[in-house]
Structures are given as structure tokens and as C-alpha cells.
Design a protein around this motif. Sequence first.
Motif, PDB file in Angstrom:
ATOM      1  N   MET A   1      -4.428   4.993  -9.582  1.00  5.86           N
ATOM      2  CA  MET A   1      -3.691   3.782  -9.860  1.00  5.86           C
ATOM      3  C   MET A   1      -2.868   3.361  -8.631  1.00  5.86           C
ATOM      4  SD  MET A   1      -1.442   2.862 -13.237  1.00  5.86           S
ATOM      5  CE  MET A   1      -0.174   4.043 -13.044  1.00  5.86           C
ATOM      6  N   VAL A   2      -2.250   4.327  -7.969  1.00  7.84           N
ATOM      7  CA  VAL A   2      -1.455   4.017  -6.780  1.00  7.84           C
ATOM      8  C   VAL A   2      -2.352   3.525  -5.648  1.00  7.84           C
ATOM      9  CG1 VAL A   2       0.147   4.960  -5.076  1.00  7.84           C
ATOM     10  CG2 VAL A   2       0.332   5.664  -7.439  1.00  7.84           C
ATOM     11  N   ALA A   3      -3.552   4.106  -5.532  1.00  5.82           N
ATOM     12  CA  ALA A   3      -4.487   3.688  -4.479  1.00  5.82           C
ATOM     13  C   ALA A   3      -4.885   2.225  -4.663  1.00  5.82           C
ATOM     14  CB  ALA A   3      -5.732   4.577  -4.493  1.00  5.82           C
ATOM     15  N   ILE A   4      -5.144   1.832  -5.886  1.00  8.49           N
ATOM     16  CA  ILE A   4      -5.543   0.443  -6.151  1.00  8.49           C
ATOM     17  C   ILE A   4      -4.366  -0.502  -5.922  1.00  8.49           C
ATOM     18  CG2 ILE A   4      -6.329  -1.130  -7.966  1.00  8.49           C
ATOM     19  CD1 ILE A   4      -7.955   1.311  -9.046  1.00  8.49           C
ATOM     20  N   ALA A   5      -3.183  -0.116  -6.374  1.00  8.55           N
ATOM     21  CA  ALA A   5      -1.998  -0.956  -6.162  1.00  8.55           C
ATOM     22  C   ALA A   5      -1.708  -1.115  -4.669  1.00  8.55           C
ATOM     23  CB  ALA A   5      -0.796  -0.348  -6.880  1.00  8.55           C
ATOM     24  N   GLU A   6      -1.876  -0.035  -3.911  1.00  7.42           N
ATOM     25  CA  GLU A   6      -1.644  -0.111  -2.462  1.00  7.42           C
ATOM     26  C   GLU A   6      -2.647  -1.051  -1.799  1.00  7.42           C
ATOM     27  OE1 GLU A   6      -1.814   0.768   1.758  1.00  7.42           O
ATOM     28  OE2 GLU A   6      -3.434   1.113   0.341  1.00  7.42           O
ATOM     29  N   ALA A   7      -3.890  -0.999  -2.253  1.00  8.66           N
ATOM     30  CA  ALA A   7      -4.921  -1.879  -1.689  1.00  8.66           C
ATOM     31  C   ALA A   7      -4.619  -3.346  -1.998  1.00  8.66           C
ATOM     32  CB  ALA A   7      -6.294  -1.494  -2.234  1.00  8.66           C
ATOM     33  N   PHE A   8      -4.205  -3.626  -3.227  1.00 12.42           N
ATOM     34  CA  PHE A   8      -3.854  -5.006  -3.568  1.00 12.42           C
ATOM     35  C   PHE A   8      -2.648  -5.495  -2.775  1.00 12.42           C
ATOM     36  CE2 PHE A   8      -6.440  -4.524  -7.454  1.00 12.42           C
ATOM     37  CZ  PHE A   8      -7.144  -5.721  -7.378  1.00 12.42           C
ATOM     38  N   SER A   9      -1.685  -4.606  -2.544  1.00 15.76           N
ATOM     39  CA  SER A   9      -0.520  -5.013  -1.763  1.00 15.76           C
ATOM     40  C   SER A   9      -0.910  -5.276  -0.311  1.00 15.76           C
ATOM     41  CB  SER A   9       0.590  -3.965  -1.843  1.00 15.76           C
ATOM     42  OG  SER A   9       0.278  -2.810  -1.087  1.00 15.76           O
ATOM     43  N   TRP A  10      -1.879  -4.530   0.214  1.00 16.38           N
ATOM     44  CA  TRP A  10      -2.394  -4.762   1.567  1.00 16.38           C
ATOM     45  C   TRP A  10      -3.017  -6.147   1.634  1.00 16.38           C
ATOM     46  CZ3 TRP A  10      -2.849  -4.886   6.411  1.00 16.38           C
ATOM     47  CH2 TRP A  10      -2.822  -3.785   7.251  1.00 16.38           C
ATOM     48  N   ALA A  11      -3.848  -6.458   0.623  1.00 11.79           N
ATOM     49  CA  ALA A  11      -4.491  -7.774   0.584  1.00 11.79           C
ATOM     50  C   ALA A  11      -3.446  -8.880   0.472  1.00 11.79           C
ATOM     51  CB  ALA A  11      -5.471  -7.841  -0.577  1.00 11.79           C
ATOM     52  N   GLY A  12      -2.444  -8.657  -0.366  1.00 11.15           N
ATOM     53  CA  GLY A  12      -1.368  -9.636  -0.502  1.00 11.15           C
ATOM     54  C   GLY A  12      -0.605  -9.841   0.794  1.00 11.15           C
ATOM     55  N   LEU A  13      -0.393  -8.766   1.520  1.00  8.36           N
ATOM     56  CA  LEU A  13       0.294  -8.867   2.802  1.00  8.36           C
ATOM     57  C   LEU A  13      -0.547  -9.647   3.811  1.00  8.36           C
ATOM     58  CD1 LEU A  13       2.728  -8.153   4.549  1.00  8.36           C
ATOM     59  CD2 LEU A  13       1.615  -5.974   5.074  1.00  8.36           C
ATOM     60  N   LEU A  14      -1.852  -9.439   3.816  1.00  4.36           N
ATOM     61  CA  LEU A  14      -2.723 -10.196   4.721  1.00  4.36           C
ATOM     62  C   LEU A  14      -2.696 -11.693   4.396  1.00  4.36           C
ATOM     63  CD1 LEU A  14      -5.783  -7.776   4.967  1.00  4.36           C
ATOM     64  CD2 LEU A  14      -4.026  -8.205   6.686  1.00  4.36           C
ATOM     65  N   VAL A  15      -2.696 -12.023   3.107  1.00  2.00           N
ATOM     66  CA  VAL A  15      -2.603 -13.430   2.705  1.00  2.00           C
ATOM     67  C   VAL A  15      -1.251 -14.005   3.122  1.00  2.00           C
ATOM     68  CG1 VAL A  15      -2.483 -14.981   0.703  1.00  2.00           C
ATOM     69  CG2 VAL A  15      -4.257 -13.220   0.819  1.00  2.00           C
ATOM     70  N   ALA A  16      -0.196 -13.234   2.908  1.00  2.00           N
ATOM     71  CA  ALA A  16       1.145 -13.691   3.295  1.00  2.00           C
ATOM     72  C   ALA A  16       1.241 -13.897   4.806  1.00  2.00           C
ATOM     73  CB  ALA A  16       2.194 -12.681   2.835  1.00  2.00           C
ATOM     74  N   LEU A  72      -7.650  -1.922   2.174  1.00  2.00           N
ATOM     75  CA  LEU A  72      -8.534  -1.630   1.048  1.00  2.00           C
ATOM     76  C   LEU A  72      -9.261  -0.291   1.133  1.00  2.00           C
ATOM     77  CD1 LEU A  72     -10.040  -5.204   0.653  1.00  2.00           C
ATOM     78  CD2 LEU A  72      -8.007  -4.274  -0.440  1.00  2.00           C
ATOM     79  N   ALA A  73      -8.979   0.527   2.112  1.00  2.69           N
ATOM     80  CA  ALA A  73      -9.666   1.820   2.251  1.00  2.69           C
ATOM     81  C   ALA A  73      -9.223   2.818   1.189  1.00  2.69           C
ATOM     82  CB  ALA A  73      -9.445   2.396   3.642  1.00  2.69           C
ATOM     83  N   THR A  74      -8.061   2.638   0.602  1.00  2.00           N
ATOM     84  CA  THR A  74      -7.622   3.557  -0.446  1.00  2.00           C
ATOM     85  C   THR A  74      -8.520   3.440  -1.674  1.00  2.00           C
ATOM     86  OG1 THR A  74      -5.986   1.947  -1.205  1.00  2.00           O
ATOM     87  CG2 THR A  74      -5.220   3.669   0.287  1.00  2.00           C
ATOM     88  N   VAL A  75      -9.016   2.241  -1.950  1.00  2.00           N
ATOM     89  CA  VAL A  75      -9.942   2.064  -3.074  1.00  2.00           C
ATOM     90  C   VAL A  75     -11.247   2.787  -2.768  1.00  2.00           C
ATOM     91  CG1 VAL A  75     -11.273   0.375  -4.389  1.00  2.00           C
ATOM     92  CG2 VAL A  75      -8.903  -0.095  -3.820  1.00  2.00           C
ATOM     93  N   TRP A  76     -11.733   2.652  -1.524  1.00  2.00           N
ATOM     94  CA  TRP A  76     -12.941   3.364  -1.133  1.00  2.00           C
ATOM     95  C   TRP A  76     -12.738   4.864  -1.289  1.00  2.00           C
ATOM     96  CZ3 TRP A  76     -13.331   7.032   2.689  1.00  2.00           C
ATOM     97  CH2 TRP A  76     -14.621   7.509   2.925  1.00  2.00           C
ATOM     98  N   PHE A  77     -11.613   5.399  -0.819  1.00  2.00           N
ATOM     99  CA  PHE A  77     -11.362   6.838  -0.927  1.00  2.00           C
ATOM    100  C   PHE A  77     -11.298   7.268  -2.380  1.00  2.00           C
ATOM    101  CE2 PHE A  77      -8.568  10.388  -1.708  1.00  2.00           C
ATOM    102  CZ  PHE A  77      -9.217  11.379  -0.985  1.00  2.00           C
ATOM    103  N   GLU A  78     -10.624   6.500  -3.214  1.00  2.00           N
ATOM    104  CA  GLU A  78     -10.483   6.852  -4.628  1.00  2.00           C
ATOM    105  C   GLU A  78     -11.854   6.925  -5.293  1.00  2.00           C
ATOM    106  OE1 GLU A  78     -10.230   6.203  -8.865  1.00  2.00           O
ATOM    107  OE2 GLU A  78     -10.821   4.642  -7.473  1.00  2.00           O
TER     108      GLU A  78
END
Length: 109
Positions: A1-16, A72-78
Motif C-alpha cells: 500500500m505504501v509503495a503504491i501511495a509513494e508512486a502516486f505521489s511521485w506522479a503528482g509531484l511530476l504533474v505539479a 513509479l518503480a515502487t509499484v514495479w518492485f511491489e
Amino acid sequence: MVAIAEAFSWAGLLVAMAFKYGLGWPLGVTIMGSVHGALFTAYVVTTLIVFSPLRWRIWTLAFALVASVPPLATVWFERWANRRGLLTAPDSDAPTFWGQVRYVLKELN
């Protein structure tokens, strides 16, 4: 769950960042930077906590920590770890990594 949340926050940061440098709206980076920083820290701490009870090898731990850097690499690792059964605790009476560290420190004391 933390891996997915971290990946989404990475994507959000890139958009920001796109909004900041493309449109001149820096507030998104301020907010998403804080959110991503907290989730990045949570991912690293969670990884350091679970590697011992899950009995990961040091290379698996290293892959998990390196996966926190690229987007998004945390999702790949998970997903990779889940396919290999590395996210379920094995049945073993052998001491965990932190159990061995605790024993050594106790003996040195």
C-alpha cells in the motif's frame, strides 16, 4: 500500500512540476513535495522494518530501496516481489536480521 501511495505521489509531484515550470503555479510543488517527501520516507522506513521478518536477502532490500528513486518503480518492485512470494512471511524459527543484531549487541554489552 505504501509503495503504491509513494508512486502516486511521485506522479503528482511530476504533474505539479509541469504546472510550476509551464504555467508559473508553484503552490502545487509545495504541497505535493511535502506529500511525496512524507510518503517517500514512509516507504523507506516500511522497507527497513519488513525486510527482516520477510527474510529478504540484502539484494532484495537494496532493490526495494533503489526502487524508491525512479518514478513509479515502487509499484514495479511491489509486483515483482509479490510474484516471487517475497511479501509473505515464511514459516521459520531462524532468527531474523534484527534478532541477530539484538543478540550481538546484547553479547557485546
